[in-house]
Design an enzyme around this catalytic site. Structure first.
Site, mmCIF file in Angstrom:
data_model
loop_
_atom_site.group_PDB
_atom_site.id
_atom_site.type_symbol
_atom_site.label_atom_id
_atom_site.label_comp_id
_atom_site.label_asym_id
_atom_site.label_seq_id
_atom_site.Cartn_x
_atom_site.Cartn_y
_atom_site.Cartn_z
ATOM 1 N NE ARG A 84 16.297 -14.509 16.001
ATOM 2 C CZ ARG A 84 15.197 -13.948 15.521
ATOM 3 N NH1 ARG A 84 15.013 -13.892 14.219
ATOM 4 N NH2 ARG A 84 14.303 -13.444 16.319
ATOM 5 C CG ASP B 80 9.864 -6.584 15.756
ATOM 6 O OD1 ASP B 80 10.742 -7.165 16.414
ATOM 7 O OD2 ASP B 80 8.922 -7.186 15.203
ATOM 8 N NE ARG C 65 16.505 -6.257 15.305
ATOM 9 C CZ ARG C 65 15.308 -6.644 14.890
ATOM 10 N NH1 ARG C 65 14.251 -6.514 15.668
ATOM 11 N NH2 ARG C 65 15.159 -7.156 13.675
ATOM 12 N NE ARG D 80 11.596 -5.543 12.576
ATOM 13 C CZ ARG D 80 10.601 -5.488 11.677
ATOM 14 N NH1 ARG D 80 10.370 -4.377 11.009
ATOM 15 N NH2 ARG D 80 9.841 -6.532 11.451
#
Ligand code: S3P
Length: 429
Positions: free
Chosen positions: A122, A313, A344, A389
């Site tokens: 990241r 999120d 994502r 998530r």
């Protein structure tokens, strides 16, 4: 591996989901900066929160768990221990790493941050650049972990305009300035989550707000406080969508944080025609009991960059809701999704396509045509890409999927919602 269940007779019941992750990180950090005992009622207990506590312990901070409360017992930032050659393992937690990089830069205490495979990919340049502009010196693996801070900031005063919609970057600079006790002025035109700003007055720190700018005058010292953490809207989001798309459901979610910098999902689901009722409660951080009733007549919507920080999120679970809505949903301005715990954008697209959804990835979001009936012809493995998530979104998708689906990596839910599968069982009975 976890075989995911189909919901045959709807989801029913009330629950108070896990406490807010962002608020718990901040309460622990601010509590550690203050000399004395800060009481945090109903904190989140999860792997990311453990990363923050473990990083603060070498400074001499003790955490005492008592029932549903954590007592942060700290010598205060003026009296922190200053261990040499400190190496901190931040696990999977981007928030812990970026916020604490600011704290250590303000303390001028050299440190090296390491993390798991996901955290190590990241981007950290986003905090290296502003903290370096304030005089700090870093060594990194081309903008990634391992990240070593060689020395801290020395600039004063600090004037910082947030270049991207990242609350973590805002907090890195804010905390560096607070700890170094320099006057700090921050402009946040993206209106990113403001929990630190909301909480600071409780710790005795005065802020002056002017439009999108706030200023913290230097030389202020934090005093210990008492904080009560509400339920996390980012966790409640899974049940808001599940309650909407699973036929015959009624779910009550208790004490959910509805701070306007976080509550974009409520606006989005409401425009999509979902049935969501809010019973507002009086508390320091805005809270509500949220009731969700199935609504099978969902409509497509459009989400653009201005709204993204308020629901960043929640986009994976919103994407699932959009697969059940009539028309074309376009989500744009969400390129940040590509640098979360996993990419994502690609993870959501690949996995929902396996279930037959009409979803395509764009560089900054998704295009989703609905409604699609979700089903698999043969037993199918779903991959959460190690991302909590994505794992929870896929478990909700399975509730309305015909066929046999298995999640290969269910354990990642422990990052933010260790009792996710237990709560799902509760709602299915
Ligand atoms: C967080 C901010 C957001 C969010 C993350 C938690 C925080 O990240 O995605 O889960 O607590 O400040 P960015 O600020 O980088 O967008």
């Amino acid at each position: 591996m976890q075989n995911l269940k189909h919901a045959v007779s709807g989801l029913h019941g009330s629950l108070r989901g896990p406490s807010d992750k962002s608020i718990t990180h901040r309460a622990l950090i601010l509590g550690a900066l203050a000399q004395g005992i800060t009481e945090i009622k109903s904190p989140l207990t999860s792997a990311d929160i453990t990363s923050t506590m473990n990083a603060l312990r070498p400074l001499g901070v003790n955490f005492i768990q008592r029932d549903d409360t954590i007592l942060v017992d700290s010598p205060g930032m003026q009296n922190f221990k200053r261990p040499q050659n400190l190496v901190l393992d931040m696990g999977n937690s981007g928030t812990s790493t970026r916020l604490l990089a600011g704290v250590f830069a303000g303390l001028n205490l050299p440190v090296t941050f390491i993390g798991d495979a996901s955290l190590s990919t990241r981007p950290m340049q986003r905090i290296i650049t502003p903290l370096s502009a304030l005089g700090a010196k870093f060594k990194s693996n081309d903008g990634h972990l391992p990240l070593t801070m060689i020395h801290g900031i020395n600039a004063q005063p600090i004037n910082f305009a947030l270049p991207i919609g990242s609350a973590q970057v805002k907090n890195a600079v804010l905390l560096a300035g607070l700890v170094a006790r320099v006057t700090t002025t921050i402009t946040d035109k993206f209106k990113t989550r403001d929990h630190t700003e909301q909480m600071l007055p409780d710790f005795g720190i005065q802020l002056v707000h002017t439009g999108m700018t706030f200023k913290i005058t230097g030389n202020q010292i934090l005093r210990p406080s008492k904080i009560e953490v509400p339920a996390d809207i980012s966790a409640a989001a899974f049940w808001m969508v599940a309650g909407t798309i699973v036929p015959n459901s009624v779910i009550n979610l208790e004490k959910v944080n509805i701070n306007k910098t976080r509550a974009g999902i409520i606006d989005v689901l409401t425009r999509m025609n979902a049935h969501i009722e809010l019973q507002k409660l009086t508390a320091a951080e805005p809270m509500a009991n949220v009731k969700v009733i199935t609504e099978l007549g969902l409509k497509a919507t459009t989400i653009e960059s201005i709204e993204v920080p308020t629901l960043i999120d929640e986009l994976p679970i919103i994407a699932l809701a959009a697969t059940q809505a009539k028309g074309q949903t376009i989500i744009s301005g969400a390129e940040e999704l590509a640098v979360k715990e996993t990419n994502r954008i690609t993870a959501v697209t690949t996995e929902l396509q396996k279930l037959g959804a009409d979803i395509s990835a764009t560089p900054d979001g998704f295009i989703i045509n609905g409604p699609s009936k979700l089903s698999v012809k043969r037993a199918t493995l779903l991959n959460g890409h190690g991302d909590h998530r994505i794992a929870m979104m896929l478990s909700v998708a399975a509730l309305i999927t015909e066929g046999d689906v298995t999640l290969v990596d269910p354990d990642s839910v422990g990052i933010s919602y260790p009792t996710f599968f237990k709560d799902l069982e509760h709602l299915m009975h």
